[in-house]
Scaffold this active site. Sequence first.
Site, PDB file in Angstrom:
ATOM      1  CE  LYS A  57      15.951  23.685 -16.432  1.00  0.00           C
ATOM      2  NZ  LYS A  57      15.807  22.218 -16.393  1.00  0.00           N
ATOM      3  N   GLY A 121      -5.724   6.453 -16.261  1.00  0.00           N
ATOM      4  CA  GLY A 121      -6.125   5.623 -17.395  1.00  0.00           C
ATOM      5  C   GLY A 121      -5.630   4.200 -17.196  1.00  0.00           C
ATOM      6  N   GLY A 188      23.833  12.086  -6.225  1.00  0.00           N
ATOM      7  CA  GLY A 188      23.721  12.052  -7.685  1.00  0.00           C
ATOM      8  C   GLY A 188      24.088  13.395  -8.290  1.00  0.00           C
ATOM      9  CB  ALA A 189      27.081  14.897  -9.531  1.00  0.00           C
ATOM     10  CB  VAL A 277      20.164   8.133  -7.850  1.00  0.00           C
ATOM     11  CG1 VAL A 277      21.052   8.706  -6.766  1.00  0.00           C
ATOM     12  CG2 VAL A 277      18.885   7.541  -7.238  1.00  0.00           C
ATOM     13  CG  ASP A 319      10.649  10.710 -19.318  1.00  0.00           C
ATOM     14  OD1 ASP A 319      11.216  11.064 -20.374  1.00  0.00           O
ATOM     15  OD2 ASP A 319      10.744  11.343 -18.249  1.00  0.00           O
ATOM     16  CG  HIS A 451      31.177  41.078 -34.712  1.00  0.00           C
ATOM     17  ND1 HIS A 451      31.948  40.263 -33.910  1.00  0.00           N
ATOM     18  CD2 HIS A 451      31.534  42.361 -34.440  1.00  0.00           C
ATOM     19  CE1 HIS A 451      32.765  41.027 -33.198  1.00  0.00           C
ATOM     20  NE2 HIS A 451      32.532  42.294 -33.504  1.00  0.00           N
TER      21      HIS A 451
HETATM   22  P1  FAD Z   1       5.682  13.077 -18.035  1.00  0.00           P
HETATM   23  O1  FAD Z   1       6.005  14.491 -18.244  1.00  0.00           O
HETATM   24  O2  FAD Z   1       6.220  12.394 -16.838  1.00  0.00           O
HETATM   25  O3  FAD Z   1       4.095  12.998 -18.009  1.00  0.00           O
HETATM   26  C1  FAD Z   1       3.400  11.836 -17.732  1.00  0.00           C
HETATM   27  C2  FAD Z   1       2.112  12.196 -17.029  1.00  0.00           C
HETATM   28  O4  FAD Z   1       1.243  11.073 -17.056  1.00  0.00           O
HETATM   29  C3  FAD Z   1       2.318  12.534 -15.551  1.00  0.00           C
HETATM   30  O5  FAD Z   1       1.530  13.635 -15.188  1.00  0.00           O
HETATM   31  C4  FAD Z   1       1.797  11.272 -14.841  1.00  0.00           C
HETATM   32  O6  FAD Z   1       1.299  11.501 -13.541  1.00  0.00           O
HETATM   33  C5  FAD Z   1       0.671  10.891 -15.781  1.00  0.00           C
HETATM   34  N1  FAD Z   1       0.248   9.502 -15.640  1.00  0.00           N
HETATM   35  C6  FAD Z   1       1.003   8.425 -15.298  1.00  0.00           C
HETATM   36  N2  FAD Z   1       0.249   7.311 -15.308  1.00  0.00           N
HETATM   37  C7  FAD Z   1      -1.005   7.703 -15.654  1.00  0.00           C
HETATM   38  C8  FAD Z   1      -2.222   7.007 -15.838  1.00  0.00           C
HETATM   39  N3  FAD Z   1      -2.297   5.692 -15.688  1.00  0.00           N
HETATM   40  N4  FAD Z   1      -3.311   7.708 -16.199  1.00  0.00           N
HETATM   41  C9  FAD Z   1      -3.251   9.056 -16.372  1.00  0.00           C
HETATM   42  N5  FAD Z   1      -2.124   9.762 -16.212  1.00  0.00           N
HETATM   43  C10 FAD Z   1      -1.007   9.090 -15.866  1.00  0.00           C
HETATM   44  N6  FAD Z   1      13.685  17.423 -19.690  1.00  0.00           N
HETATM   45  C11 FAD Z   1      14.107  18.317 -20.592  1.00  0.00           C
HETATM   46  O7  FAD Z   1      14.052  18.042 -21.795  1.00  0.00           O
HETATM   47  N7  FAD Z   1      14.609  19.531 -20.211  1.00  0.00           N
HETATM   48  C12 FAD Z   1      14.694  19.887 -18.915  1.00  0.00           C
HETATM   49  O8  FAD Z   1      15.144  20.994 -18.615  1.00  0.00           O
HETATM   50  C13 FAD Z   1      14.248  18.967 -17.933  1.00  0.00           C
HETATM   51  N8  FAD Z   1      14.309  19.284 -16.631  1.00  0.00           N
HETATM   52  C14 FAD Z   1      13.825  18.400 -15.710  1.00  0.00           C
HETATM   53  C15 FAD Z   1      13.903  18.749 -14.367  1.00  0.00           C
HETATM   54  C16 FAD Z   1      13.424  17.882 -13.403  1.00  0.00           C
HETATM   55  C17 FAD Z   1      13.493  18.275 -11.948  1.00  0.00           C
HETATM   56  C18 FAD Z   1      12.853  16.640 -13.791  1.00  0.00           C
HETATM   57  C19 FAD Z   1      12.282  15.702 -12.756  1.00  0.00           C
HETATM   58  C20 FAD Z   1      12.778  16.282 -15.123  1.00  0.00           C
HETATM   59  C21 FAD Z   1      13.274  17.159 -16.093  1.00  0.00           C
HETATM   60  N9  FAD Z   1      13.254  16.844 -17.454  1.00  0.00           N
HETATM   61  C22 FAD Z   1      13.726  17.725 -18.376  1.00  0.00           C
HETATM   62  C23 FAD Z   1      12.703  15.563 -17.932  1.00  0.00           C
HETATM   63  C24 FAD Z   1      11.278  15.780 -18.470  1.00  0.00           C
HETATM   64  O9  FAD Z   1      10.471  16.297 -17.442  1.00  0.00           O
HETATM   65  C25 FAD Z   1      10.712  14.461 -18.987  1.00  0.00           C
HETATM   66  O10 FAD Z   1      11.595  13.900 -19.932  1.00  0.00           O
HETATM   67  C26 FAD Z   1       9.375  14.688 -19.639  1.00  0.00           C
HETATM   68  O11 FAD Z   1       8.453  15.264 -18.747  1.00  0.00           O
HETATM   69  C27 FAD Z   1       8.814  13.355 -20.156  1.00  0.00           C
HETATM   70  O12 FAD Z   1       7.566  13.584 -20.744  1.00  0.00           O
HETATM   71  P2  FAD Z   1       6.463  12.448 -20.777  1.00  0.00           P
HETATM   72  O13 FAD Z   1       5.286  13.066 -21.479  1.00  0.00           O
HETATM   73  O14 FAD Z   1       7.021  11.198 -21.313  1.00  0.00           O
HETATM   74  O15 FAD Z   1       6.079  12.143 -19.260  1.00  0.00           O
HETATM   75  P1  NAI Z   2      20.787  11.338 -14.100  1.00  0.00           P
HETATM   76  O1  NAI Z   2      20.786  10.000 -14.712  1.00  0.00           O
HETATM   77  O2  NAI Z   2      20.977  12.528 -14.937  1.00  0.00           O
HETATM   78  O3  NAI Z   2      21.903  11.402 -12.959  1.00  0.00           O
HETATM   79  C1  NAI Z   2      21.874  10.538 -11.863  1.00  0.00           C
HETATM   80  C2  NAI Z   2      23.261  10.507 -11.262  1.00  0.00           C
HETATM   81  O4  NAI Z   2      23.194   9.806 -10.055  1.00  0.00           O
HETATM   82  C3  NAI Z   2      24.264   9.781 -12.155  1.00  0.00           C
HETATM   83  O5  NAI Z   2      25.423  10.571 -12.283  1.00  0.00           O
HETATM   84  C4  NAI Z   2      24.531   8.486 -11.405  1.00  0.00           C
HETATM   85  O6  NAI Z   2      25.847   8.013 -11.591  1.00  0.00           O
HETATM   86  C5  NAI Z   2      24.302   8.927  -9.979  1.00  0.00           C
HETATM   87  N1  NAI Z   2      23.936   7.836  -9.060  1.00  0.00           N
HETATM   88  C6  NAI Z   2      23.140   6.773  -9.296  1.00  0.00           C
HETATM   89  N2  NAI Z   2      23.024   6.021  -8.164  1.00  0.00           N
HETATM   90  C7  NAI Z   2      23.761   6.637  -7.210  1.00  0.00           C
HETATM   91  C8  NAI Z   2      24.027   6.363  -5.850  1.00  0.00           C
HETATM   92  N3  NAI Z   2      23.503   5.307  -5.227  1.00  0.00           N
HETATM   93  N4  NAI Z   2      24.840   7.205  -5.170  1.00  0.00           N
HETATM   94  C9  NAI Z   2      25.369   8.291  -5.779  1.00  0.00           C
HETATM   95  N5  NAI Z   2      25.143   8.607  -7.076  1.00  0.00           N
HETATM   96  C10 NAI Z   2      24.343   7.789  -7.779  1.00  0.00           C
HETATM   97  O7  NAI Z   2      19.417  11.405 -13.274  1.00  0.00           O
HETATM   98  P2  NAI Z   2      18.692  12.626 -12.568  1.00  0.00           P
HETATM   99  O8  NAI Z   2      19.634  13.731 -12.303  1.00  0.00           O
HETATM  100  O9  NAI Z   2      17.940  12.017 -11.453  1.00  0.00           O
HETATM  101  O10 NAI Z   2      17.692  13.077 -13.683  1.00  0.00           O
HETATM  102  C11 NAI Z   2      16.781  12.130 -14.247  1.00  0.00           C
HETATM  103  C12 NAI Z   2      16.561  12.422 -15.677  1.00  0.00           C
HETATM  104  O11 NAI Z   2      15.722  13.573 -15.828  1.00  0.00           O
HETATM  105  C13 NAI Z   2      17.818  12.790 -16.468  1.00  0.00           C
HETATM  106  O12 NAI Z   2      18.505  11.649 -16.881  1.00  0.00           O
HETATM  107  C14 NAI Z   2      17.259  13.528 -17.624  1.00  0.00           C
HETATM  108  O13 NAI Z   2      16.815  12.609 -18.576  1.00  0.00           O
HETATM  109  C15 NAI Z   2      16.070  14.250 -17.006  1.00  0.00           C
HETATM  110  N6  NAI Z   2      16.463  15.629 -16.679  1.00  0.00           N
HETATM  111  C16 NAI Z   2      16.839  16.437 -17.692  1.00  0.00           C
HETATM  112  C17 NAI Z   2      17.237  17.719 -17.456  1.00  0.00           C
HETATM  113  C18 NAI Z   2      17.653  18.544 -18.594  1.00  0.00           C
HETATM  114  O14 NAI Z   2      17.419  18.145 -19.740  1.00  0.00           O
HETATM  115  N7  NAI Z   2      18.257  19.701 -18.375  1.00  0.00           N
HETATM  116  C19 NAI Z   2      17.251  18.277 -16.108  1.00  0.00           C
HETATM  117  C20 NAI Z   2      16.842  17.329 -15.105  1.00  0.00           C
HETATM  118  C21 NAI Z   2      16.453  16.067 -15.405  1.00  0.00           C
END
Ligand code: FAD
Ligand code: NAI
Length: 472
Positions: A57, A121, A188-189, A277, A319, A451
């Site tokens: 962001k 952990g 992946g879109a 993806v 997650d 408004h």
């Molecule tokens: P995580 O945030 O993945 O945290 C888990 C942590 O535990 C990590 O640091 C990991 O290394 C650690 N860990 C793993 N195993 C162990 C272990 N054995 N011992 C100790 N530590 C460990 N979601 C949104 O809602 N809005 C968004 O805008 C958004 N944007 C995103 C953009 C990107 C590029 C990505 C990759 C993800 C995005 N997400 C977004 C998804 C969001 O980041 C996850 O859904 C969220 O972080 C999940 O939270 P979590 O606490 O389950 O796990």
């Molecule tokens: P995604 O599930 O959102 O999208 C993956 C895309 O890749 C799908 O459209 C799928 O059809 C496509 N795909 C899968 N295999 C493929 C292949 N072999 N070739 C071409 N296309 C393929 O997953 P993404 O973008 O990796 O994000 C992971 C997760 O992280 C999201 O599902 C979401 O939960 C979280 N996230 C949330 C955000 C938000 O809340 N704004 C921002 C970024 C991530």
Amino acid sequence: MPQFDVVIIGAGPGGYVAAIRCAQLGLKTACVAGWPTASSLSPLGGTCLNIGCIPSKALLDSSHHFDNIRQHAAVHGINVSGVGLDLDIMLARKDAVVATLTQGIAGLFRKHRVELFRGRGRLQGGNNVTVTDLNGNVSETLHARNIIIATGAEPVSLPQAPVDGQRIVDSTGALSFDEVPARLGVVGAGAIGLELGSVWRRLGSQVVLLEAMDNFLAAADAEIAQEARRTLVKQGLDLRLGARLTGTRVTASGVEVQFERGGKAEVIEFDRLIVAVGRKPHTAGLGAAAAGLQLDDRGRIVVDVACRTNLPQVYAIGDVIAGPMLAHRASEEGVAVAERIAGKVAQVDHALVPWVIYTWPEVAWVGKTEHELKAAGRSIRTGKFRLQANGRARAMEAVDGLVKIVADAATDEVLGVHIFGAAASELIAEAALAMAFSASSEDIARTIHAHPTLAEALHEAALAVDGRALHS
Ligand code: FAD
Ligand code: NAI
């Protein structure tokens, strides 16, 4: 051996929020936090703060300013010349935002007396958790009355496009390119592809998105997805649907990407390729098998509605379990589990988790889509309102998009709200709140909206459910 009421593994938005809530409730709490590989990042905040929601962001905002100044300043009568990009500063700002927030969590842990153990952990018998370094050396063994696993997820990798951190990267690499790639491919879109594809397009990359599915943003309402697709393509994202990746070859000048589309083999060379993806649960190193922790066929920890695993007093959230991989969902589950451990009644309404994709305009929704409801045989009414007839959107020069409300035909209860438009991420909160109180579209229609605001489009869409929108 240190004894705790709760030991939480992982400090992402699931784990760190659970830790704070446990401590607020008077539970002696520890959090074990680390990364799977050597990393200079803080383990506090997990994926979300360090390599996910927040840095993406930060870059979306910076790149939006850049794009706006270059493309849209003139229409406001602002003449700008010599606009340049200092990518190092942009990336440093992003890193500073992340650092401030992760330090904030460290402060919150100190304030609430959550004990932080840095390391990995691992579940041991008898409700013990060991803290290990990356080589598996145990530095500490903690005894826990309750354990919350919040170890998150990691990117899915593709054998046809192995991430090398240089030419082929995952989302983490795509947050820190050292220069703007002239030609950027994205496999992946989905959420990541669209957000990071937008960042680099705004900064000057030619972006091609290769998406396997034939339909765009399949989880969103079809009409909203179509609208978003049209606008994003108009902005310059080259979206190729139905593209099946067959291979990649790193060359001296870039990375050659081979794919099939409509039965035809194609090859495109890019400077960089992002693989986005999907993400898969992270349980490596947790000792799941030895502890007898049940996983499903996709590697997710199996839980019941209260996030209880098959092991007594062991919970899992975020997650690493089934459900939308979203930070706010993980946090809400963390709060609910903490409260249950403290003997309170707590519930998370998974039907009302809002989704946002932070393109510009933004895509946001909560509840069911029109298609889902029709497929389930529900009788519905819809109301739509286009932002082009909204005064504030006109004033902002942000007229692309619409708000759509889907309501039950008989009771008028709002069943889904779908938005494509400026600030949709903020507008969706009103919809989620209304639905949490089982509001009817009439309730929203009878609520006074200030408004001129974009929220008036939600008001008008609610009026439109009953065919009485005032401005369309
Ligand atoms: P995580 O945030 O993945 O945290 C888990 C942590 O535990 C990590 O640091 C990991 O290394 C650690 N860990 C793993 N195993 C162990 C272990 N054995 N011992 C100790 N530590 C460990 N979601 C949104 O809602 N809005 C968004 O805008 C958004 N944007 C995103 C953009 C990107 C590029 C990505 C990759 C993800 C995005 N997400 C977004 C998804 C969001 O980041 C996850 O859904 C969220 O972080 C999940 O939270 P979590 O606490 O389950 O796990
Ligand atoms: P995604 O599930 O959102 O999208 C993956 C895309 O890749 C799908 O459209 C799928 O059809 C496509 N795909 C899968 N295999 C493929 C292949 N072999 N070739 C071409 N296309 C393929 O997953 P993404 O973008 O990796 O994000 C992971 C997760 O992280 C999201 O599902 C979401 O939960 C979280 N996230 C949330 C955000 C938000 O809340 N704004 C921002 C970024 C991530």
